[in-house]
Design an enzyme around this catalytic site. Structure first.
Site, PDB file in Angstrom:
ATOM      1  CG  ASP A 129      61.548  44.601  65.271  1.00 40.10           C
ATOM      2  OD1 ASP A 129      62.521  45.051  64.642  1.00 40.10           O
ATOM      3  OD2 ASP A 129      61.333  43.382  65.397  1.00 40.10           O
ATOM      4  CG  MET A 171      66.467  43.359  61.580  1.00 42.18           C
ATOM      5  SD  MET A 171      67.220  43.240  63.209  1.00 42.18           S
ATOM      6  CE  MET A 171      68.452  41.961  62.922  1.00 42.18           C
ATOM      7  CG  HIS A 274      72.260  41.116  63.671  1.00 43.67           C
ATOM      8  ND1 HIS A 274      72.171  40.151  62.692  1.00 43.67           N
ATOM      9  CD2 HIS A 274      71.480  40.696  64.694  1.00 43.67           C
ATOM     10  CE1 HIS A 274      71.381  39.180  63.116  1.00 43.67           C
ATOM     11  NE2 HIS A 274      70.941  39.483  64.315  1.00 43.67           N
TER      12      HIS A 274
HETATM   13  O1  F6P Z   1      64.897  42.736  68.035  1.00 39.19           O
HETATM   14  C1  F6P Z   1      63.957  42.242  67.118  1.00 39.19           C
HETATM   15  C2  F6P Z   1      64.661  41.779  65.913  1.00 39.19           C
HETATM   16  O2  F6P Z   1      65.424  42.853  65.519  1.00 39.19           O
HETATM   17  C3  F6P Z   1      63.784  41.274  64.786  1.00 39.19           C
HETATM   18  O3  F6P Z   1      63.435  42.253  63.859  1.00 39.19           O
HETATM   19  C4  F6P Z   1      64.646  40.212  64.176  1.00 39.19           C
HETATM   20  O4  F6P Z   1      63.876  39.235  63.530  1.00 39.19           O
HETATM   21  C5  F6P Z   1      65.352  39.648  65.345  1.00 39.19           C
HETATM   22  O5  F6P Z   1      65.523  40.712  66.239  1.00 39.19           O
HETATM   23  C6  F6P Z   1      66.671  38.987  65.008  1.00 39.19           C
HETATM   24  O6  F6P Z   1      67.406  38.764  66.152  1.00 39.19           O
HETATM   25  P1  F6P Z   1      68.620  37.766  66.365  1.00 39.19           P
HETATM   26  O7  F6P Z   1      69.160  37.412  65.027  1.00 39.19           O
HETATM   27  O8  F6P Z   1      69.579  38.553  67.179  1.00 39.19           O
HETATM   28  O9  F6P Z   1      68.080  36.608  67.116  1.00 39.19           O
END
Ligand code: F6P
Length: 344
Positions: A129, A171, A274
């Site tokens: 991010d 994201m 992801h």
């Molecule tokens: O690493 C930050 C991030 O990429 C955010 O942008 C996003 O909201 C979050 O991780 C989602 O992560 P997870 O679904 O793995 O908990």
């Protein structure tokens, strides 16, 4: 300094293994042994660790994710966990610890340091991010932006063939760095980011104008944390994680519906999710990661605890961890202004 621990916490991120390699190989030059703590703060609480030597980090540079595993465990969430983490540090006979993470993981490090719990910690700035202060950029961001840019490039041709609007959700929980960079690099017609209030009228007017000019398709890039009308973010789940975050997601779909309703143009949405975190890191993130890891080990050798490796121009220096976690680094408004020049 005889034994240094390293942990990776929070969302995984391309370049984590490069940091581990940078730290381990630097330690080897100084005859320091490195202990890899598995799954972030959870591993310290459970004293769950593996030894890391040159052999263990030999082939890990092109690998995405983290060979140590990660978690979103926050020791300050459950009573007794902070004490267990301190016990884990002692049990593993650590003289110092490198915490590789974003605002949450480093926030815990900062708290442990401020409370004088006796842990010698230095940090490394991780997050796709790019919203961590005190560093010009974090590792992982470059890879994520490249993945998002390529995806938006690809969506141009299918949008054009079908005369559609494509909405791409990327994201970016609190900051729109990925959306802005990928949107700008891949010629988006409108970019939505958490820092700028959403103007649906304006966005639809731009899409209509394009049509009138004979460009029968359009691309919108939206950060997951951008607000919909009324200042609301789209969420998938109201349950909070251990750092108090809701699971974001759905702005793309909501926008697509709204665009169809307001313009009558056929619209589809794509969530990159992801995919932006997976796979091989770019060259930039491999080099940045190794430099951050090596610097973290240098800081430990110099006894500069409470600091984080930081990219400043082309140099890797250090900043206090409290500076990095004190304030979120949001996008440069000048860059958003520039992006507007290319909207439509
Ligand atoms: O690493 C930050 C991030 O990429 C955010 O942008 C996003 O909201 C979050 O991780 C989602 O992560 P997870 O679904 O793995 O908990």
């Amino acid at each position: 300094m005889q034994r240094v621990g390293i942990l990776t916490g929070g969302g995984d991120c391309p370049g984590l293994n490069a940091v581990i390699r940078g730290a381990v190989m630097t330690a080897a030059r100084h005859n320091i042994s490195v202990t890899g703590i598995r799954n972030g703060w959870k591993g310290l609480i459970e004293a769950d660790a593996v030894p890391l030597d040159a052999k263990a980090v030999a082939d890990i540079l092109p690998k995405g994710g983290t060979i140590l595993g990660t978690s979103r465990t926050n020791p300050y969430k459950k009573p007794g966990d902070v004490e267990k983490a301190i016990e884990g540090y002692k049990k593993l006979k650590l003289d110092a610890l490198i915490a590789v993470g974003g605002e949450d993981t480093l926030g815990v490090a900062n708290k442990l340091l401020k409370e004088g719990k006796g842990l010698n910690i230095v940090g490394c700035p991780k997050t796709i991010d790019n919203d961590l202060s005190g560093t010009d950029s974090t590792f992982g961001f470059d890879t994520a932006v490249n993945i998002a840019t390529e995806a938006v490039d690809r969506l141009h041709t299918t949008a054009e063939s079908h005369h559609r609007i494509m909405v791409v959700e990327v994201m970016g929980r609190h900051a729109g760095w990925i959306a802005l960079h990928a949107g700008l690099a891949a010629s988006a017609d409108y970019i939505l980011i958490p820092e700028v209030p959403t103007d649906l009228d304006k966005m639809c007017a731009i899409l209509k104008k394009r049509r009138q000019e004979g460009k029968e398709y359009g691309i919108i890039v939206a950060a997951e944390g951008a607000a919909l009308a009324g200042g609301q973010t789209a969420t998938k789940d109201v349950q909070l994680d251990s750092f108090g975050h809701v699971m974001l997601g759905g702005i793309g779909e909501a926008l697509a519906k709204e665009i169809e309703k307001r313009t009558g143009f056929e619209t589809r949405s794509v969530v990159l999710g992801h995919l932006q975190r997976g796979g091989a890191p770019t060259t930039f993130d491999r080099i940045a990661g190794m430099r951050f890891g090596a610097k973290a080990m240098d800081l430990i050798i110099a006894g500069k605890f409470g600091y984080m490796s930081s990219l400043q121009g082309t140099e890797v220096n250090e900043v206090p961890i409290e500076v990095a976690v004190g304030k979120l680094k949001t996008v440069d408004p000048k860059l958003y202004e520039l992006a507007k020049t290319f909207f439509g």
